[in-house]
Write an enzyme that holds these catalytic residues in place. Structure first.
Site, PDB file in Angstrom:
ATOM      1  N   CYS A 137       0.669  -1.431   0.231  1.00 16.72           N
ATOM      2  CA  CYS A 137       0.057   0.122  -0.096  1.00 16.72           C
ATOM      3  C   CYS A 137       0.886   0.982   0.017  1.00 16.72           C
ATOM      4  O   CYS A 137       1.426   1.559   1.117  1.00 16.72           O
ATOM      5  CB  CYS A 137      -0.924  -0.055   1.176  1.00 16.72           C
ATOM      6  SG  CYS A 137      -1.849   1.449   1.199  1.00 16.72           S
ATOM      7  N   CYS A 140      -0.444   4.249   2.416  1.00 17.92           N
ATOM      8  CA  CYS A 140      -0.246   3.857   3.697  1.00 17.92           C
ATOM      9  C   CYS A 140       1.025   4.116   4.069  1.00 17.92           C
ATOM     10  O   CYS A 140       1.557   4.667   5.243  1.00 17.92           O
ATOM     11  CB  CYS A 140      -0.887   2.574   4.013  1.00 17.92           C
ATOM     12  SG  CYS A 140      -2.157   1.738   3.216  1.00 17.92           S
ATOM     13  N   ASP A 141       2.061   3.439   3.346  1.00 19.05           N
ATOM     14  CA  ASP A 141       3.458   3.523   3.650  1.00 19.05           C
ATOM     15  C   ASP A 141       4.309   4.393   3.200  1.00 19.05           C
ATOM     16  O   ASP A 141       5.331   4.318   3.433  1.00 19.05           O
ATOM     17  CB  ASP A 141       3.883   1.950   3.629  1.00 19.05           C
ATOM     18  CG  ASP A 141       2.929   1.011   4.559  1.00 19.05           C
ATOM     19  OD1 ASP A 141       2.470   1.426   5.586  1.00 19.05           O
ATOM     20  OD2 ASP A 141       2.964  -0.205   4.156  1.00 19.05           O
TER      21      ASP A 141
END
Ligand code: NAP
Length: 328
Positions: A137, A140-141
């Protein structure tokens, strides 16, 4: 003989969507059970740090998962560790979840929040270093890789789009693809080729993800698809985008879905099956974030409560659509 338990609402899956739905169903005084095969958290458990959930500038994925669970329990939701094999609407209109333990759960409405699973490369180090440099992701990261050299794997829209996105943070992005052409759309490819921070490595597979003494990714072993020669690539992150599968096997073929298998819902999160709601990553939608999952779960639980109220007073006007209601 198998045991049978009755509820108002069965929720399948304890990710952010399921646990939010459980909290709202509990607040509506509905007898609610969440069935989850593993630990509560869903994709939160594959994410080391969450920094895009409002109110939590920096929280570990497992910790946010625990907060979701205890919050739902506070309002009376019951959690059962169960693997659901099938979820069916029975001739009497009730939903029935059959589990591998033999216990049968029955309810008047059901909410499927079983999420999806990124397809894995299946190479050594991939699972071991998930959250330690291996990610599925970018949104997200990505921010954890400011100034890093990273690799993106895949040749579809997701890989090509996310490689471009990740250059907001990374100093250098290698896009590694197993063939000599992308299947991604031309417009995404154009953007990619114009980005000076991206270098494409064609005809190449990843054989292994390796970590340093601290257990953080620092090297990829690559293999040329034609010559089979191997070489090392220094990278502190590897983002894998080789496809994603929604977990809809338990209702296989019953509810309307798109060509990828994601469930289609209306604005109340109701599927093509009356009384069956879907929320979070399992349904067709623009983006898959913790915030959108929580929003979906909220809508699904409130719509389910209104659906039950309409069942109790069938003469009442349907109150689901556009009422913008709030749980008590
Ligand atoms: P996808 O289109 O199925 O592409 C997967 C890619 O991963 C392919 O290039 C494939 O290579 C490669 N791959 C598969 N297994 C592999 C393996 N074991 N090792 C190395 N590479 C492997 O998946 P996606 O990119 O996630 O997209 C899924 C769907 O969502 C598509 O319909 C896509 O159009 C859509 N989507 C759209 C957008 C957008 O429009 N902005 C963004 C994201 C996703 P081969 O090409 O050799 O098969």
């Amino acid at each position: 003989m198998s045991e049978s338990r009755d509820y108002d609402v069965i929720i399948v899956g304890a990710g952010p969507a399921g646990m939010t739905a459980a909290m709202y169903a509990g607040r509506s005084m509905l007898k609610t059970v969440v069935l989850e095969r593993g630990a509560s958290g869903g994709e939160l458990l594959n994410t080391e740090i969450i920094e895009d959930y409002p109110g939590f500038e920096h929280i570990e994925g497992w910790e946010l998962a625990q907060k979701f669970e205890s919050h739902a329990k506070k309002f009376g939701a019951e959690f059962q560790q169960e693997t659901v094999i099938t979820l069916e609407k029975m001739p009497d209109g009730a939903f029935q979840a059959t589990t591998d333990s033999g216990t049968i759960y029955r309810s008047k409405v059901a909410i499927i929040t079983s999420g999806g699973t990124p397809i894995k490369l299946g190479v050594p180090g991939e699972i071991e270093y998930a959250g330690k440099g291996v990610s599925y992701c970018a949104i997200c990261d990505g921010a954890f890789f400011r100034g890093h050299t990273i690799a993106v794997i895949g040749g579809g829209d997701a890989a090509v789009e996310e490689a471009d996105f990740l250059t907001r943070y990374a100093e250098k992005v290698y896009l590694i693809h197993r063939r000599d052409e992308f299947r991604a759309s031309k417009i995404l490819q154009k953007r990619l080729f114009e980005n000076p921070k991206i270098e494409v490595i064609w005809n190449t597979l990843v054989d292994e993800v390796q970590a340093d003494a601290q257990g953080l990714v620092h090297n990829l072993v690559l293999r040329d698809a034609n010559t089979h020669e191997t070489r090392n690539l220094a990278a502190t992150g590897i983002f894998i985008f080789i496809g994603f599968r929604p977990n809809t096997g338990i209702i296989e073929g019953h509810a309307d879905h798109d060509e990828m298998g994601y469930l289609r819902t209306d604005m109340n999160m109701e599927t093509s099956i009356k009384g069956l709601f879907a929320a979070g990553d399992v349904r067709v939608q623009l983006t898959r974030q913790v915030t959108t999952a929580a929003g979906d779960g909220t809508t699904a639980a409130i719509a389910a409560e209104k659906y039950l109220a309409a069942m109790r007073s069938p003469s009442d006007e349907p109150v689901i659509s556009g009422s913008g209601g709030y749980a008590v």
